[in-house]
Design a protein around this motif. Structure first.
Motif, PDB file in Angstrom:
ATOM      1  N   LEU A 241     -74.034 -10.563 -53.346  1.00 13.82           N
ATOM      2  CA  LEU A 241     -73.138  -9.484 -52.929  1.00 13.82           C
ATOM      3  C   LEU A 241     -73.292  -8.281 -53.856  1.00 13.82           C
ATOM      4  O   LEU A 241     -73.331  -7.130 -53.397  1.00 13.82           O
ATOM      5  CB  LEU A 241     -71.692  -9.974 -52.934  1.00 13.82           C
ATOM      6  N   ALA A 242     -73.394  -8.528 -55.166  1.00  9.93           N
ATOM      7  CA  ALA A 242     -73.537  -7.435 -56.126  1.00  9.93           C
ATOM      8  C   ALA A 242     -74.829  -6.656 -55.898  1.00  9.93           C
ATOM      9  O   ALA A 242     -74.832  -5.423 -55.935  1.00  9.93           O
ATOM     10  CB  ALA A 242     -73.497  -7.985 -57.551  1.00  9.93           C
ATOM     11  N   VAL A 243     -75.920  -7.359 -55.662  1.00  7.15           N
ATOM     12  CA  VAL A 243     -77.198  -6.686 -55.404  1.00  7.15           C
ATOM     13  C   VAL A 243     -77.110  -5.849 -54.130  1.00  7.15           C
ATOM     14  O   VAL A 243     -77.582  -4.699 -54.085  1.00  7.15           O
ATOM     15  CB  VAL A 243     -78.339  -7.718 -55.301  1.00  7.15           C
ATOM     16  N   GLU A 244     -76.483  -6.397 -53.086  1.00 12.99           N
ATOM     17  CA  GLU A 244     -76.327  -5.660 -51.836  1.00 12.99           C
ATOM     18  C   GLU A 244     -75.467  -4.420 -52.039  1.00 12.99           C
ATOM     19  O   GLU A 244     -75.771  -3.341 -51.523  1.00 12.99           O
ATOM     20  CB  GLU A 244     -75.715  -6.571 -50.768  1.00 12.99           C
ATOM     21  N   ALA A 245     -74.380  -4.573 -52.797  1.00 11.75           N
ATOM     22  CA  ALA A 245     -73.482  -3.447 -53.063  1.00 11.75           C
ATOM     23  C   ALA A 245     -74.178  -2.367 -53.880  1.00 11.75           C
ATOM     24  O   ALA A 245     -73.975  -1.163 -53.647  1.00 11.75           O
ATOM     25  CB  ALA A 245     -72.246  -3.945 -53.807  1.00 11.75           C
ATOM     26  N   PHE A 246     -75.003  -2.769 -54.837  1.00 10.59           N
ATOM     27  CA  PHE A 246     -75.742  -1.830 -55.676  1.00 10.59           C
ATOM     28  C   PHE A 246     -76.726  -1.032 -54.832  1.00 10.59           C
ATOM     29  O   PHE A 246     -76.819   0.203 -54.942  1.00 10.59           O
ATOM     30  CB  PHE A 246     -76.465  -2.612 -56.770  1.00 10.59           C
ATOM     31  N   GLY A 251     -78.305   2.448 -55.871  1.00 13.23           N
ATOM     32  CA  GLY A 251     -78.498   2.106 -57.271  1.00 13.23           C
ATOM     33  C   GLY A 251     -79.916   1.628 -57.523  1.00 13.23           C
ATOM     34  O   GLY A 251     -80.488   0.919 -56.688  1.00 13.23           O
ATOM     35  N   ARG A 252     -80.468   2.004 -58.684  1.00  9.38           N
ATOM     36  CA  ARG A 252     -81.831   1.607 -59.026  1.00  9.38           C
ATOM     37  C   ARG A 252     -81.977   1.394 -60.531  1.00  9.38           C
ATOM     38  O   ARG A 252     -81.230   1.975 -61.309  1.00  9.38           O
ATOM     39  CB  ARG A 252     -82.843   2.674 -58.576  1.00  9.38           C
ATOM     40  N   GLY A 253     -82.931   0.558 -60.891  1.00  5.39           N
ATOM     41  CA  GLY A 253     -83.274   0.365 -62.300  1.00  5.39           C
ATOM     42  C   GLY A 253     -82.401  -0.645 -63.005  1.00  5.39           C
ATOM     43  O   GLY A 253     -82.832  -1.727 -63.350  1.00  5.39           O
ATOM     44  N   TRP A 254     -81.153  -0.281 -63.221  1.00  2.00           N
ATOM     45  CA  TRP A 254     -80.209  -1.197 -63.849  1.00  2.00           C
ATOM     46  C   TRP A 254     -78.801  -0.688 -63.585  1.00  2.00           C
ATOM     47  O   TRP A 254     -78.594   0.478 -63.229  1.00  2.00           O
ATOM     48  CB  TRP A 254     -80.477  -1.316 -65.354  1.00  2.00           C
ATOM     49  N   GLY A 255     -77.818  -1.548 -63.737  1.00  2.00           N
ATOM     50  CA  GLY A 255     -76.433  -1.166 -63.506  1.00  2.00           C
ATOM     51  C   GLY A 255     -75.538  -2.377 -63.582  1.00  2.00           C
ATOM     52  O   GLY A 255     -75.934  -3.458 -64.043  1.00  2.00           O
ATOM     53  N   ARG A 256     -74.320  -2.201 -63.113  1.00  4.32           N
ATOM     54  CA  ARG A 256     -73.332  -3.280 -63.161  1.00  4.32           C
ATOM     55  C   ARG A 256     -72.348  -3.111 -62.024  1.00  4.32           C
ATOM     56  O   ARG A 256     -71.925  -1.989 -61.724  1.00  4.32           O
ATOM     57  CB  ARG A 256     -72.578  -3.249 -64.494  1.00  4.32           C
ATOM     58  N   VAL A 257     -71.988  -4.223 -61.392  1.00  7.53           N
ATOM     59  CA  VAL A 257     -71.037  -4.216 -60.284  1.00  7.53           C
ATOM     60  C   VAL A 257     -69.833  -5.065 -60.671  1.00  7.53           C
ATOM     61  O   VAL A 257     -69.990  -6.215 -61.090  1.00  7.53           O
ATOM     62  CB  VAL A 257     -71.687  -4.766 -58.997  1.00  7.53           C
ATOM     63  N   VAL A 272     -69.179   0.442 -59.144  1.00  6.13           N
ATOM     64  CA  VAL A 272     -70.535   0.327 -59.687  1.00  6.13           C
ATOM     65  C   VAL A 272     -70.647   1.222 -60.907  1.00  6.13           C
ATOM     66  O   VAL A 272     -70.136   2.346 -60.916  1.00  6.13           O
ATOM     67  CB  VAL A 272     -71.587   0.759 -58.642  1.00  6.13           C
ATOM     68  N   ASN A 273     -71.305   0.732 -61.928  1.00  6.70           N
ATOM     69  CA  ASN A 273     -71.658   1.552 -63.086  1.00  6.70           C
ATOM     70  C   ASN A 273     -73.172   1.694 -63.116  1.00  6.70           C
ATOM     71  O   ASN A 273     -73.891   0.696 -63.176  1.00  6.70           O
ATOM     72  CB  ASN A 273     -71.185   0.887 -64.381  1.00  6.70           C
ATOM     73  N   THR A 274     -73.670   2.915 -63.065  1.00  7.87           N
ATOM     74  CA  THR A 274     -75.119   3.127 -63.082  1.00  7.87           C
ATOM     75  C   THR A 274     -75.661   3.363 -64.484  1.00  7.87           C
ATOM     76  O   THR A 274     -76.872   3.283 -64.692  1.00  7.87           O
ATOM     77  CB  THR A 274     -75.509   4.313 -62.182  1.00  7.87           C
ATOM     78  N   VAL A 275     -74.783   3.649 -65.454  1.00  8.78           N
ATOM     79  CA  VAL A 275     -75.175   3.692 -66.871  1.00  8.78           C
ATOM     80  C   VAL A 275     -74.124   2.897 -67.645  1.00  8.78           C
ATOM     81  O   VAL A 275     -73.234   3.461 -68.275  1.00  8.78           O
ATOM     82  CB  VAL A 275     -75.276   5.137 -67.416  1.00  8.78           C
ATOM     83  N   PRO A 276     -74.209   1.575 -67.588  1.00 11.14           N
ATOM     84  CA  PRO A 276     -73.200   0.751 -68.259  1.00 11.14           C
ATOM     85  C   PRO A 276     -73.259   0.886 -69.777  1.00 11.14           C
ATOM     86  O   PRO A 276     -74.257   1.350 -70.339  1.00 11.14           O
ATOM     87  CB  PRO A 276     -73.572  -0.675 -67.828  1.00 11.14           C
ATOM     88  N   GLY A 277     -72.193   0.457 -70.427  1.00 10.19           N
ATOM     89  CA  GLY A 277     -72.146   0.505 -71.882  1.00 10.19           C
ATOM     90  C   GLY A 277     -73.164  -0.420 -72.527  1.00 10.19           C
ATOM     91  O   GLY A 277     -73.556  -1.441 -71.961  1.00 10.19           O
ATOM     92  N   MET A 278     -73.576  -0.049 -73.714  1.00  9.32           N
ATOM     93  CA  MET A 278     -74.506  -0.869 -74.500  1.00  9.32           C
ATOM     94  C   MET A 278     -73.956  -1.038 -75.924  1.00  9.32           C
ATOM     95  O   MET A 278     -74.706  -1.113 -76.895  1.00  9.32           O
ATOM     96  CB  MET A 278     -75.892  -0.228 -74.520  1.00  9.32           C
ATOM     97  N   THR A 279     -72.620  -1.111 -76.033  1.00 14.45           N
ATOM     98  CA  THR A 279     -71.975  -1.303 -77.328  1.00 14.45           C
ATOM     99  C   THR A 279     -71.873  -2.790 -77.638  1.00 14.45           C
ATOM    100  O   THR A 279     -72.287  -3.639 -76.854  1.00 14.45           O
ATOM    101  CB  THR A 279     -70.562  -0.694 -77.331  1.00 14.45           C
ATOM    102  N   ASP A 280     -71.261  -3.122 -78.802  1.00 12.63           N
ATOM    103  CA  ASP A 280     -71.107  -4.524 -79.177  1.00 12.63           C
ATOM    104  C   ASP A 280     -70.078  -5.242 -78.305  1.00 12.63           C
ATOM    105  O   ASP A 280     -69.957  -6.466 -78.346  1.00 12.63           O
ATOM    106  CB  ASP A 280     -70.721  -4.655 -80.662  1.00 12.63           C
TER     107      ASP A 280
END
Length: 312
Positions: A241-246, A251-257, A272-280
């Protein structure tokens, strides 16, 4: 592997790492960018940090590609993507259309509804709207959201018409487009997307009313469960479902649903987040680690997906 990587690194040329920016998520972007910068330096990539708030963007034309680590408006909404395409600079992540569409939660929900994908019922607020009418139609509680902000900024849970009125005013400080969404009681999950692959699902648990900004970036009592507790079949269904929604929002490359699962076992798409966080505290690195992908390898895969300038 090392020799191949050396050749690939040389082929990448000079990389601009875009982070910071001027959105309400600037501080999160700075933290994400610092983590990605350290990884790129460890990988031996010729990287230069660029902050659009202080640096002249004309200099981007000097680079061979860009790693976009800007959260929120100006960086995640198609604006910087359009500038990079005009300069013919390849970049990471979604294109102009996908970035703009996913940044707008309301338009994302309309796209999902048009595609027949499950998302909670909602109502656009504003004009001569009546809180009593919205509560009567959607029920309570409700989540009130500014349409074009991330990191749960400006979001409030409303239990009655008066709280809905107050929540609308709070969200309106961040965006002139505000909507209310039926609150889904149940478990909250997130699915990271890397290329065409859905990474292991993470279940989020917080003692707060919902997974808000503090729970995401500041609290120490937020729990992250991976394995997520679903059966193999249920997790696969959620990933699909997440891949379909993306894909539905380009959406392309990377992201988060982000997904809610109610007591009946039904999945409901949130955003959908197309530039998700990359923090700790971030979820994509956590999901990647569960799949056996180190942080540096994750950064490498995102960077090497920027192999051409793509139309929106």
């Amino acid at each position: 592997m090392a020799a191949r990587r050396a050749d690939e690194i040389a082929a990448l040329g000079r990389v601009a790492l875009l982070f910071g920016g001027w959105s309400a998520e600037r501080e999160v972007s700075l933290k994400s960018g610092a983590a990605v910068l350290a990884a790129l330096e460890r990988l031996g990539v010729k990287v230069t940090p660029v902050d659009p708030q202080r640096d002249n963007l004309h200099r981007l034309a000097e680079f061979d590609r860009a790693f976009v680590m800007l959260h929120g408006r100006g960086g995640e909404d198609g604006v910087i993507q359009g500038a990079l395409e005009a300069m013919q600079v390849p970049y990471t992540g979604s294109g102009v259309l996908g970035s703009a569409l996913a940044m707008d939660k309301l338009q994302t929900k309309l796209a999902w509804r048009g595609a027949g994908l499950p998302t909670p019922e909602f109502a656009r607020l504003g004009g001569d709207w009546r809180p009593e009418s919205v509560c009567g139609r959607l029920g309570t509680p409700l989540m009130v959201k500014p349409s074009r902000e991330g990191s749960s900024i400006g979001m409030t849970k409303a239990e009655d018409p008066e709280q809905l009125r107050q929540a609308y005013a709070a969200a309106g400080r961040f965006d002139d487009q505000v909507f209310a969404e039926r609150f889904v009681a149940g478990q909250e999950f997130t699915v990271a997307i890397l290329g065409e692959q859905a990474l292991p699902v993470i279940r989020l648990e917080t003692p707060r009313g919902f997974y808000d900004f503090e729970a995401k970036y500041q609290a120490n009592d937020t729990q992250y469960h991976c394995p997520c507790g679903l059966s193999t079949a249920e997790e696969a269904e959620m990933q699909a479902l997440a891949v379909e929604a993306f894909k539905a929002v380009e959406g392309r490359g990377w992201g988060r649903v982000d997904i809610m699962r109610d007591g009946d076992g039904s999945n409901w798409l949130l955003e959908v987040n197309t530039v998700p966080g990359m923090t700790d505290h971030s979820l994509v690195p956590m999901a990647a680690a569960a799949a056996g992908i180190s942080f540096d390898e994750l950064v490498w895969r995102i960077l090497t997906s920027s192999n051409e300038v793509r139309g929106s």
